[in-house]
Motif scaffolding. Structure first.
Motif, short mmCIF file in Angstrom:
data_model
loop_
_atom_site.label_atom_id
_atom_site.label_comp_id
_atom_site.label_asym_id
_atom_site.label_seq_id
_atom_site.Cartn_x
_atom_site.Cartn_y
_atom_site.Cartn_z
N CYS A 211 0.86 -1.19 0.00
CA CYS A 211 0.00 0.00 0.00
C CYS A 211 0.90 1.24 0.00
O CYS A 211 1.79 1.36 0.84
N ILE A 212 0.64 2.13 -0.95
CA ILE A 212 1.38 3.40 -1.03
C ILE A 212 0.39 4.52 -0.73
O ILE A 212 -0.55 4.76 -1.50
N TYR A 213 0.61 5.19 0.40
CA TYR A 213 -0.29 6.25 0.85
C TYR A 213 0.48 7.57 0.86
O TYR A 213 1.59 7.65 1.38
N SER A 214 -0.12 8.60 0.28
CA SER A 214 0.55 9.91 0.27
C SER A 214 -0.47 11.03 0.34
O SER A 214 -1.63 10.87 -0.08
N ASP A 215 -0.04 12.17 0.88
CA ASP A 215 -0.90 13.35 0.93
C ASP A 215 -0.07 14.60 0.68
O ASP A 215 1.16 14.55 0.64
N GLY A 256 4.23 17.25 2.74
CA GLY A 256 3.33 16.11 2.74
C GLY A 256 3.93 14.88 3.42
O GLY A 256 5.02 14.93 4.00
N VAL A 257 3.20 13.79 3.35
CA VAL A 257 3.60 12.53 3.98
C VAL A 257 3.41 11.40 2.98
O VAL A 257 2.42 11.36 2.25
N LYS A 258 4.37 10.49 2.95
CA LYS A 258 4.25 9.28 2.15
C LYS A 258 4.58 8.09 3.03
O LYS A 258 5.65 8.02 3.62
N ILE A 259 3.63 7.16 3.13
CA ILE A 259 3.83 5.96 3.95
C ILE A 259 3.61 4.74 3.06
O ILE A 259 2.59 4.64 2.36
N VAL A 260 4.57 3.83 3.08
CA VAL A 260 4.48 2.60 2.31
C VAL A 260 4.54 1.42 3.29
O VAL A 260 5.45 1.36 4.12
N PHE A 261 3.55 0.53 3.22
CA PHE A 261 3.59 -0.66 4.06
C PHE A 261 3.18 -1.88 3.24
O PHE A 261 2.45 -1.77 2.26
#
Length: 264
Positions: A211-215, A256-261
Motif C-alpha cells: 500500500c502506497i499512501y501519500s498526501d 506532505g507525507v508518504k507511507i508505504v507498508f
C-alpha cells in the motif's frame, strides 16, 4: 666442540623465542576473537532487548487504543442510544395519560417513531464503526471504496484510490487491520496535516501486497522522533506488525507525507 655446542644453544634459543612469539600471537588472537565475540553477543542481546521493549510499546498502544475504543462505544451507547430510548419510554408512558386529545396522541406517537428511528440509525453507525458491513460482505476493496466516497463527499478533500490486487475475501481479520490503518492515516492527514489531496494505491510486489499512501499536507520533521511516536502512529505501527508487514515513512515540513507498508 664448544663452537658447535654454542651454535646449538643459539639455535635452541632462536626456536624457543619463535615458538614463544607464535604462542603469544595465538593467545592474542584467541583473546581478540573472544572479546570480539563477547562484544557481538552483547550487541545482539542489546538489540533483542530493544526489540522486546519496542514490542511492549506496541502492545501498550494496542491496549490503550482498545480501551479508548471501548470507552467511545460505551459513551455512544449511553449518550446517544440510551438517551433516545429513555425519551421513547417516557413518551410511551405518556400514552397512558387519561383524556388525551387526538392531536396529543399523534404528537406523542410521532415522537416515539422519530426517536426510535434515530436510535436505530445510531446503532447502525456504532455497528458500522466496529465492522463496516460492506467490508464483511464484499471485501476490502469495496470497504475502501466506500471509505473514500465518504471523505470525498465532504468536498474538503480529494481522495484517489487505485487497486490492482485481488484481495482474498476470506481474510477478513487482516483486511480489517488494513482498513483501520487507512482510517487512521486519513484522519491524521486531514486533522493534523490539513491535506486536500490524498492518494491510496495498492500494488503487488515480489509476492507482497503493498500500500502506497501519500498526501499533500503539512508534513513533519522525520528527525523529531516525537512526531512518529504519537498514539495514532503507534496504533498504525502495531496493526502493520499484526499483519506481518513493515513500513517506511517519507516526510518533511510542508512536503506532505508518504507511507508505504506491505502485508501478505
Amino acid at each position: 666442540m664448544n663452537s658447535i655446542s654454542l651454535e646449538n644453544t643459539e639455535l635452541i634459543k632462536a626456536v624457543f623465542f619463535i615458538l614463544l612469539a607464535f604462542i603469544s600471537m595465538f593467545l592474542i588472537l584467541v583473546l581478540f576473537f573472544y572479546f570480539s565475540r563477547k562484544k557481538i553477543v552483547q550487541i545482539e542481546v542489546d538489540k533483542k532487548k530493544l526489540e522486546i521493549e519496542h514490542q511492549k510499546q506496541l502492545l501498550k498502544s494496542v491496549i490503550v487504543t482498545q480501551e479508548e475504543e471501548r470507552q467511545r462505544i460505551a459513551q455512544d451507547l449511553h449518550d446517544d442510544i440510551s438517551s433516545k430510548l429513555n425519551v421513547v419510554s417516557i413518551n410511551s408512558h405518556l400514552l397512558k395519560t387519561p383524556n388525551l386529545t387526538k392531536d396529543e396522541v399523534e404528537e406523542i406517537t410521532n415522537n416515539i417513531i422519530n426517536f426510535t428511528q434515530n436510535a436505530l440509525e445510531s446503532s447502525r453507525r456504532i455497528a458500522h464503526n466496529l465492522l463496516p458491513p460492506v467490508l464483511e460482505k464484499f471485501g476490502l476493496n469495496a470497504g475502501i471504496e466506500e471509505l473514500v466516497e465518504e471523505y470525498n463527499s465532504t468536498k474538503k478533500v480529494k481522495v484517489v484510490f487505485e487497486n490492482t490486487i485481488n484481495f482474498d475475501s476470506s481474510n477478513i481479520e487482516k483486511h480489517l487491520h488494513v482498513f483501520r490503518i487507512l482510517q487512521e492515516l486519513l484522519n491524521n492527514s486531514i486533522k493534523h496535516g490539513n491535506a486536500t489531496d490524498i492518494s491510496i494505491q495498492f500494488i503487488k510486489l515480489d509476492d507482497q501486497k503493498v500500500c502506497i499512501y501519500s498526501d499533500n499536507g503539512l508534513g513533519f520533521d522525520l528527525n523529531n522522533t516525537d512526531n512518529q511516536k504519537g498514539l495514532g502512529m503507534r496504533n498504525i505501527e502495531s496493526r502493520i506488525s499484526f499483519i506481518g508487514g513493515k513500513y517506511s515513512i517519507d516526510s518533511k515540513p510542508n512536503g506532505g507525507v508518504k507511507i508505504v507498508f506491505n502485508f501478505k
